[in-house]
Design an enzyme around this catalytic site. Structure first.
Site, PDB file in Angstrom:
ATOM      1  N   GLY A   1      23.947  57.541 -38.009  1.00 40.38           N
ATOM      2  CA  GLY A   1      23.890  58.661 -39.008  1.00 40.38           C
ATOM      3  C   GLY A   1      22.492  58.222 -39.663  1.00 40.38           C
ATOM      4  O   GLY A   1      21.750  59.141 -40.522  1.00 40.38           O
TER       5      GLY A   1
ATOM      6  N   ASP B   1      18.240  57.141 -40.073  1.00 40.04           N
ATOM      7  CA  ASP B   1      17.247  57.332 -39.206  1.00 40.04           C
ATOM      8  C   ASP B   1      16.566  56.492 -38.732  1.00 40.04           C
ATOM      9  O   ASP B   1      15.597  56.601 -38.436  1.00 40.04           O
ATOM     10  CB  ASP B   1      16.382  58.945 -40.571  1.00 40.04           C
ATOM     11  CG  ASP B   1      17.297  59.610 -40.940  1.00 40.04           C
ATOM     12  OD1 ASP B   1      18.237  60.328 -40.022  1.00 40.04           O
ATOM     13  OD2 ASP B   1      17.026  60.251 -42.073  1.00 40.04           O
TER      14      ASP B   1
ATOM     15  N   HIS C   1      -1.488  46.750 -35.865  1.00 43.07           N
ATOM     16  CA  HIS C   1      -2.461  47.903 -35.303  1.00 43.07           C
ATOM     17  C   HIS C   1      -0.801  49.101 -35.844  1.00 43.07           C
ATOM     18  O   HIS C   1      -0.436  48.235 -36.596  1.00 43.07           O
ATOM     19  CB  HIS C   1      -2.042  47.768 -33.769  1.00 43.07           C
ATOM     20  CG  HIS C   1      -0.877  46.954 -33.271  1.00 43.07           C
ATOM     21  ND1 HIS C   1      -0.033  45.806 -33.661  1.00 43.07           N
ATOM     22  CD2 HIS C   1       0.385  47.968 -33.178  1.00 43.07           C
ATOM     23  CE1 HIS C   1       1.243  45.439 -33.011  1.00 43.07           C
ATOM     24  NE2 HIS C   1       1.689  46.739 -32.679  1.00 43.07           N
TER      25      HIS C   1
ATOM     26  N   ASP D   1       6.456  50.151 -35.288  1.00 44.68           N
ATOM     27  CA  ASP D   1       7.985  49.015 -35.870  1.00 44.68           C
ATOM     28  C   ASP D   1       5.895  47.888 -36.417  1.00 44.68           C
ATOM     29  O   ASP D   1       6.445  46.583 -37.090  1.00 44.68           O
ATOM     30  CB  ASP D   1       7.263  48.416 -34.824  1.00 44.68           C
ATOM     31  CG  ASP D   1       6.958  48.155 -33.313  1.00 44.68           C
ATOM     32  OD1 ASP D   1       6.292  48.310 -33.388  1.00 44.68           O
ATOM     33  OD2 ASP D   1       7.032  46.681 -32.791  1.00 44.68           O
TER      34      ASP D   1
ATOM     35  N   HIS E   1      -3.719  46.124 -26.303  1.00 40.26           N
ATOM     36  CA  HIS E   1      -2.609  46.374 -26.383  1.00 40.26           C
ATOM     37  C   HIS E   1      -2.220  48.097 -26.322  1.00 40.26           C
ATOM     38  O   HIS E   1      -3.719  48.351 -25.200  1.00 40.26           O
ATOM     39  CB  HIS E   1      -1.761  46.062 -27.672  1.00 40.26           C
ATOM     40  CG  HIS E   1      -0.468  46.029 -28.342  1.00 40.26           C
ATOM     41  ND1 HIS E   1       0.277  45.985 -27.155  1.00 40.26           N
ATOM     42  CD2 HIS E   1       0.125  46.618 -29.580  1.00 40.26           C
ATOM     43  CE1 HIS E   1       1.543  45.917 -28.333  1.00 40.26           C
ATOM     44  NE2 HIS E   1       1.234  46.322 -29.377  1.00 40.26           N
TER      45      HIS E   1
ATOM     46  N   ASP F   1       0.274  41.862 -31.298  1.00 41.24           N
ATOM     47  CA  ASP F   1       1.198  42.297 -30.622  1.00 41.24           C
ATOM     48  C   ASP F   1       0.012  42.221 -29.274  1.00 41.24           C
ATOM     49  O   ASP F   1      -0.953  42.849 -29.886  1.00 41.24           O
ATOM     50  CB  ASP F   1       1.681  44.177 -30.298  1.00 41.24           C
ATOM     51  CG  ASP F   1       3.554  44.447 -30.883  1.00 41.24           C
ATOM     52  OD1 ASP F   1       3.215  43.282 -31.784  1.00 41.24           O
ATOM     53  OD2 ASP F   1       3.608  44.718 -31.219  1.00 41.24           O
TER      54      ASP F   1
ATOM     55  N   ASP G   1       3.670  36.237 -30.005  1.00 39.04           N
ATOM     56  CA  ASP G   1       4.319  37.844 -29.728  1.00 39.04           C
ATOM     57  C   ASP G   1       5.783  37.381 -28.728  1.00 39.04           C
ATOM     58  O   ASP G   1       4.604  36.608 -27.399  1.00 39.04           O
ATOM     59  CB  ASP G   1       3.226  38.785 -29.411  1.00 39.04           C
ATOM     60  CG  ASP G   1       4.271  40.378 -28.630  1.00 39.04           C
ATOM     61  OD1 ASP G   1       5.847  39.660 -28.615  1.00 39.04           O
ATOM     62  OD2 ASP G   1       3.016  40.378 -28.378  1.00 39.04           O
TER      63      ASP G   1
ATOM     64  N   HIS H   1       3.897  53.212 -15.199  1.00 43.29           N
ATOM     65  CA  HIS H   1       3.591  52.723 -16.477  1.00 43.29           C
ATOM     66  C   HIS H   1       3.717  51.279 -16.374  1.00 43.29           C
ATOM     67  O   HIS H   1       3.565  50.795 -15.351  1.00 43.29           O
ATOM     68  CB  HIS H   1       5.362  52.620 -17.313  1.00 43.29           C
ATOM     69  CG  HIS H   1       5.068  52.021 -19.217  1.00 43.29           C
ATOM     70  ND1 HIS H   1       4.650  52.073 -19.619  1.00 43.29           N
ATOM     71  CD2 HIS H   1       5.351  51.168 -19.336  1.00 43.29           C
ATOM     72  CE1 HIS H   1       5.074  51.797 -21.524  1.00 43.29           C
ATOM     73  NE2 HIS H   1       5.504  50.271 -20.469  1.00 43.29           N
TER      74      HIS H   1
ATOM     75  N   GLY I   1       2.090  47.036 -22.628  1.00 47.66           N
ATOM     76  CA  GLY I   1       1.535  46.379 -23.999  1.00 47.66           C
ATOM     77  C   GLY I   1       1.763  44.753 -23.700  1.00 47.66           C
ATOM     78  O   GLY I   1       1.127  44.669 -25.117  1.00 47.66           O
ATOM     79  N   HIS I   2       2.483  44.214 -23.736  1.00 46.17           N
ATOM     80  CA  HIS I   2       3.003  42.886 -24.174  1.00 46.17           C
ATOM     81  C   HIS I   2       2.767  41.684 -22.893  1.00 46.17           C
ATOM     82  O   HIS I   2       2.846  41.359 -21.477  1.00 46.17           O
ATOM     83  CB  HIS I   2       4.422  42.241 -24.420  1.00 46.17           C
ATOM     84  CG  HIS I   2       4.074  43.470 -25.763  1.00 46.17           C
ATOM     85  ND1 HIS I   2       4.306  43.340 -26.755  1.00 46.17           N
ATOM     86  CD2 HIS I   2       4.917  45.248 -25.957  1.00 46.17           C
ATOM     87  CE1 HIS I   2       4.772  43.439 -27.870  1.00 46.17           C
ATOM     88  NE2 HIS I   2       4.863  44.949 -27.524  1.00 46.17           N
TER      89      HIS I   2
HETATM   90 ZN    ZN Z   1       5.309  45.520 -31.905  1.00 48.98          ZN
HETATM   91 ZN    ZN Z   2       3.284  47.248 -30.746  1.00 53.60          ZN
END
Ligand code: ZN
Ligand code: ZN
Length: 553
Positions: free
Chosen positions: A45, A47, A70, A74, A138, A160, A193, A363, A366-367
């Site tokens: 439960g 969020d 950015h 997150d 990124h 990132d 990162d 896909h 981005g890292h």
């Molecule tokens: Zn991140």
């Molecule tokens: Zn990111």
């Protein structure tokens, strides 16, 4: 002796998400990122999850500003919560601030902050902090690494990033500037990162996805095409839209965040599409299916997102069927695989064809991956190294790469959420711990603790047994009950005998306690809990939550 600099890690070191750290210099504080984390399956439960703000609250008068690397949630998704209590300006690129702003505005907190736009390679004083914004590539445009020029030397926060030599907007990670910093006074500390440190090789260029998308559009000429991707991945959206338009299709967006972000990115000139090719989702039925491309949110299988509604046949705008090819231009974040697979099954049942990253290279991450991280390390040649942004095993893998690239073991500091490091003339040391637990948000922030979560886990796995008994305390006898009410323990109509036995066991225990002179309600409730718990466990080998209620007459 130069003044020491401290760094307080509040989130993102030990998990993917809720990235947040604080740099302390001349008694002032600079927050770098304030992100949220999406809950995993055993956070019933919940969020979302935030960094622990206890330490920031206690030091609120010293906060100078927040710099945002950015616009991913997150990294900026926690700001709308922190700004409820505190007030400070936020620095970042126009897109980063635009993405952060949406949520802050929704929460009615625009008055608590000021958005300060910075440009690539800008170096600016923020209080005592000398902050440089270095461009990085990124999966969201206009991302930055942060270089802090401090009395203890240059501290680099990688943000990132990936090393993509052919990014869609030609804006590459500025390795030259990082190299110049290294060749100048040197980089005292690198925080890097760790997300993809365990992935061998190099991350493929975002442009490789564009090539695959064009192939798919060519192979599905007679189908309507629906794509799903992250709404903030403007370059992906650009590539999808270009492939569609070049194939003679119109483009419509589905999902609130996709609509918002596309508008924002077009306003900022980051997404370049001809007006005539973009139509409203309500108009797509005016076109033959093979002339339409729908760009949707919901690539993570989020139950309330556009694509999930579509897969369940509940979308107001799009009815999915055999005329459709659905392309997941994304990768399921660990923990979301189940939801994504449910959506895929729904689409397949409706007759659509589904293409995902397991079938075609639709896909690109981005890292930076292992070889990219090595390149970064060889260019930056840091004196000290702290891996950030990842679960513990990701950070350990990143530390290993640093060692391979020549950073001595004694200069690699593995930190976790709550750790504080101090940088002095003598080096870097872990000096302190601050509160850094999970802050669980369910509806309104702050009222869900570990105890509540434990209860929810028991309730979801074992159910609840409520035992109500009314006693005449003065006379020392049971007046009504015990009565057993249960949810999720046994199916009551078929377990009447079991429940009768449970009542008997509790009844005996209460009468026994009363005859021994127990008159205190709390003590009687304990007795009820003990007797009911023992019976339930012995007879059913289950451990539901037992709620004893003793009423006095
Ligand atoms: Zn991140
Ligand atoms: Zn990111």
């Amino acid at each position: 002796m130069a003044a020491p600099v401290r760094i307080i890690f509040l989130g993102g070191l030990g998990e993917i998400g809720r990235n947040c750290m604080v740099v302390e210099q001349n008694d002032r504080l600079l927050i770098i990122d304030c992100g949220l984390m999406f809950p995993n399956a055993d956070m019933h439960g919940i969020d979302l999850v935030l960094p622990d703000f206890t330490w920031l609250r206690a030091n609120s008068d010293r906060i100078e500003a927040c710099v945002a690397t950015h616009g991913h949630e997150d990294h900026v998704g926690g700001l709308q919560f922190l700004l409820r209590e505190l007030s400070f300006p936020i620095y970042g690129s126009p897109l980063t601030l635009g993405l952060a702003r949406n949520r802050i505005e929704e929460a009615g907190l625009l008055g608590k902050t000021e958005f300060v736009n910075i440009v690539d390679n800008e170096r600016r004083k923020i209080g005592p902090f000398d902050v440089e914004f270095i461009p990085v590539t990124h999966s969201v445009p206009q991302a930055h690494a942060i270089a802090l020029h401090t009395p203890q030397g240059v501290i680099v926060h990688s943000g990132d990033f990936k090393i993509d030599l052919t990014p869609v907007d030609d804006r590459r990670t500025d390795l030259a500037r990082l190299g110049a910093l290294a060749a100048g006074d040197g980089i005292r500390l690198l925080m890097l990162d760790s997300t993809n440190a365990e992935e061998r090789g190099s991350a493929p260029s975002e442009r490789t996805v564009g090539v695959v998308l064009r192939q798919l559009f060519a192979e599905h000429k007679s189908q309507r095409i629906i794509t799903a991707s992250f709404a903030s991945h403007i370059h992906r959206v650009q590539q999808i839209a270009e492939a569609a338009i070049d194939a003679g299709r119109v483009v419509a967006t589905l999902g609130r965040s996709m609509n918002n972000n596309m508008r924002l990115a077009r306003d900022l000139g980051l997404l370049k599409l001809p007006d005539k090719s973009i139509v409203d989702i309500e108009e797509i039925d005016d076109y033959p299916p093979e002339k339409v491309c729908v760009i949707s949110t919901g690539s993570q299988g989020e139950p309330m997102a556009a694509l999930s509604l579509l897969a369940r046949g509940e979308s107001k705008f799009v009815k999915v069927g055999p005329q459709d090819t659905v392309i997941f231009s994304s990768h399921a974040i660990p923990g979301n695989e189940g939801n994504v697979n449910r959506v895929i099954d729904g689409l397949l049942r409706a007759g659509a064809e589904v293409v995902h990253s397991g079938i075609a290279d639709v896909h690109a991450t981005g890292h930076a991956q292992a070889e990219d991280l090595k390149t970064y390390l060889s260019i930056t040649e840091p004196e000290w190294f702290v891996p950030i942004h990842g679960e513990y095993h990701h950070m350990v893998a990143n530390a290993h790469l640093a060692r391979v690239m020549g950073v001595p073991q004694s200069r690699i500091v593995l930190c976790e959420d709550g750790d504080v490091i101090e940088i002095t003339d003598d080096g870097i040391e872990r000096t302190d711990r601050v509160p850094a637990g999970m802050l669980y948000v369910d509806g309104i922030v702050g009222d869900v603790g570990q105890g509540v979560l434990r209860d929810r886990k028991v309730l979801s796995e074992e159910g609840v047994v409520v035992v109500v008994v009314t006693v005449d305390v003065a006379a020392g006898k049971v007046l009504v009950g015990p009565e057993v009410i249960t949810r999720g323990w046994v199916y009551a109509p078929e377990a009447e005998d079991l429940i009768d036995e449970a009542c008997l066991a509790v009844s005996k225990a209460v009468e026994h306690a009363l005859s021994n002179g127990t008159r205190d309600v709390d003590a009687l409730e304990k007795e009820v809990r003990r007797a009911a718990g023992k019976f339930v466990s012995e007879r059913t080998k289950r451990r539901p939550m037992i709620v004893p209620i003793v009423m006095e007459m």
